[in-house]
Design a protein around this motif. Structure first.
Motif, short mmCIF file in Angstrom:
data_model
loop_
_atom_site.label_atom_id
_atom_site.label_comp_id
_atom_site.label_asym_id
_atom_site.label_seq_id
_atom_site.Cartn_x
_atom_site.Cartn_y
_atom_site.Cartn_z
N LEU A 97 0.79 -1.23 0.00
CA LEU A 97 0.00 0.00 0.00
C LEU A 97 0.82 1.28 0.00
O LEU A 97 0.73 2.08 -0.91
CB LEU A 97 -0.96 0.01 1.19
N GLU A 98 1.55 1.49 1.07
CA GLU A 98 2.34 2.71 1.16
C GLU A 98 3.53 2.48 2.09
O GLU A 98 3.48 1.64 2.99
CB GLU A 98 1.50 3.89 1.65
N ASN A 99 4.57 3.23 1.86
CA ASN A 99 5.77 3.06 2.65
C ASN A 99 5.54 3.53 4.09
O ASN A 99 5.03 4.63 4.32
CB ASN A 99 6.94 3.84 2.03
N LEU A 100 5.88 2.67 5.03
CA LEU A 100 5.83 3.02 6.44
C LEU A 100 7.26 3.04 6.97
O LEU A 100 7.96 2.03 6.89
CB LEU A 100 5.01 1.99 7.23
N ASN A 101 7.66 4.18 7.47
CA ASN A 101 9.02 4.31 8.00
C ASN A 101 9.00 4.06 9.49
O ASN A 101 8.41 4.83 10.25
CB ASN A 101 9.59 5.70 7.70
N PHE A 102 9.64 2.97 9.90
CA PHE A 102 9.69 2.59 11.31
C PHE A 102 11.14 2.63 11.77
O PHE A 102 12.02 2.05 11.15
CB PHE A 102 9.12 1.18 11.51
N ASP A 103 11.38 3.31 12.88
CA ASP A 103 12.72 3.42 13.46
C ASP A 103 12.86 2.37 14.56
O ASP A 103 12.20 2.45 15.60
CB ASP A 103 12.91 4.83 14.04
N THR A 104 13.73 1.39 14.34
CA THR A 104 13.89 0.30 15.31
C THR A 104 14.62 0.74 16.57
O THR A 104 14.55 0.04 17.58
CB THR A 104 14.63 -0.89 14.68
N THR A 105 15.29 1.87 16.55
CA THR A 105 15.97 2.32 17.77
C THR A 105 15.00 3.01 18.73
O THR A 105 15.12 2.86 19.94
CB THR A 105 17.15 3.27 17.45
N THR A 106 14.02 3.73 18.18
CA THR A 106 13.05 4.41 19.05
C THR A 106 11.72 3.66 19.13
O THR A 106 10.85 4.04 19.92
CB THR A 106 12.77 5.84 18.53
N ASN A 107 11.56 2.62 18.30
CA ASN A 107 10.31 1.85 18.22
C ASN A 107 9.11 2.73 17.90
O ASN A 107 8.02 2.55 18.45
CB ASN A 107 10.06 1.06 19.51
N THR A 108 9.32 3.69 17.00
CA THR A 108 8.24 4.57 16.57
C THR A 108 8.27 4.73 15.05
O THR A 108 9.30 4.56 14.40
CB THR A 108 8.33 5.97 17.20
N PHE A 109 7.10 5.06 14.52
CA PHE A 109 7.01 5.42 13.11
C PHE A 109 7.37 6.90 12.98
O PHE A 109 7.44 7.63 13.97
CB PHE A 109 5.59 5.16 12.59
N ASP A 110 7.56 7.34 11.76
CA ASP A 110 7.96 8.74 11.54
C ASP A 110 6.77 9.69 11.56
O ASP A 110 6.93 10.89 11.33
CB ASP A 110 8.73 8.87 10.22
N ARG A 111 5.57 9.17 11.85
CA ARG A 111 4.37 10.00 11.87
C ARG A 111 3.29 9.31 12.71
O ARG A 111 3.46 8.19 13.15
CB ARG A 111 3.86 10.25 10.46
N VAL A 112 2.20 10.00 12.87
CA VAL A 112 1.02 9.41 13.51
C VAL A 112 0.28 8.64 12.42
O VAL A 112 -0.14 9.23 11.42
CB VAL A 112 0.11 10.49 14.13
N LEU A 113 0.13 7.33 12.63
CA LEU A 113 -0.58 6.51 11.64
C LEU A 113 -2.08 6.56 11.90
O LEU A 113 -2.51 6.54 13.06
CB LEU A 113 -0.11 5.05 11.73
#
Length: 130
Positions: free
Chosen positions: A43-59
């Motif tokens: 569907l769409e690219n989801l950017n997930f940061d494994t060091t902070t365990n967060t996405f780059d936005r509010v999903l």
């Protein structure tokens, strides 16, 4: 508002079933990472940061639910594998056959969750009508 976290997706996943045992955190994390990759491909690219365990936005909530269902499907596939590997246990006072209704019900649950997930993902795809 803070970006969406790994835990929010796990909470959505865990709300989809009642489990009598604790799942290994590493296994749940792998299902999550695989689901993020599949969602990004479909569907769409989801950017997930494994060091902070967060996405780059509010999903949006529907993406969180989709990821949770994708994880549930992976759980169901693993359960089918586990059930299929059960050996017949026959003792003096107990008899257990892993080939009974458990396989049928586990497969039905997987099929049901796949149907729900596919409908949810299809609803998120852009329409061909322009």
């Amino acid at each position: 508002m803070a970006n969406t976290t790994y835990q929010e997706v796990v909470d959505s996943f865990e709300s989809t079933f009642q489990n009598k045992y604790v799942l290994a955190e590493g296994l749940v994390k792998q299902w999550f990472l695989d689901s993020v990759a599949e969602f990004s491909l479909e569907l769409e690219n989801l950017n997930f940061d494994t060091t902070t365990n967060t996405f780059d936005r509010v999903l949006p909530r529907w993406i969180i639910v989709s990821l949770g269902l994708m994880m549930k499907v992976k759980y169901c596939i693993r359960e089918i594998s586990r059930v299929n590997k059960l050996n017949n246990i026959i003792g003096k006072d107990i008899s257990f056959n892993g080939n009974g209704d458990t396989k049928k019900y586990t497969k039905e649950e997987l099929d049901s969750e796949l149907t729900r997930l596919n409908k949810l993902l299809d609803n998120q795809k852009p329409t061909a009508y322009v």
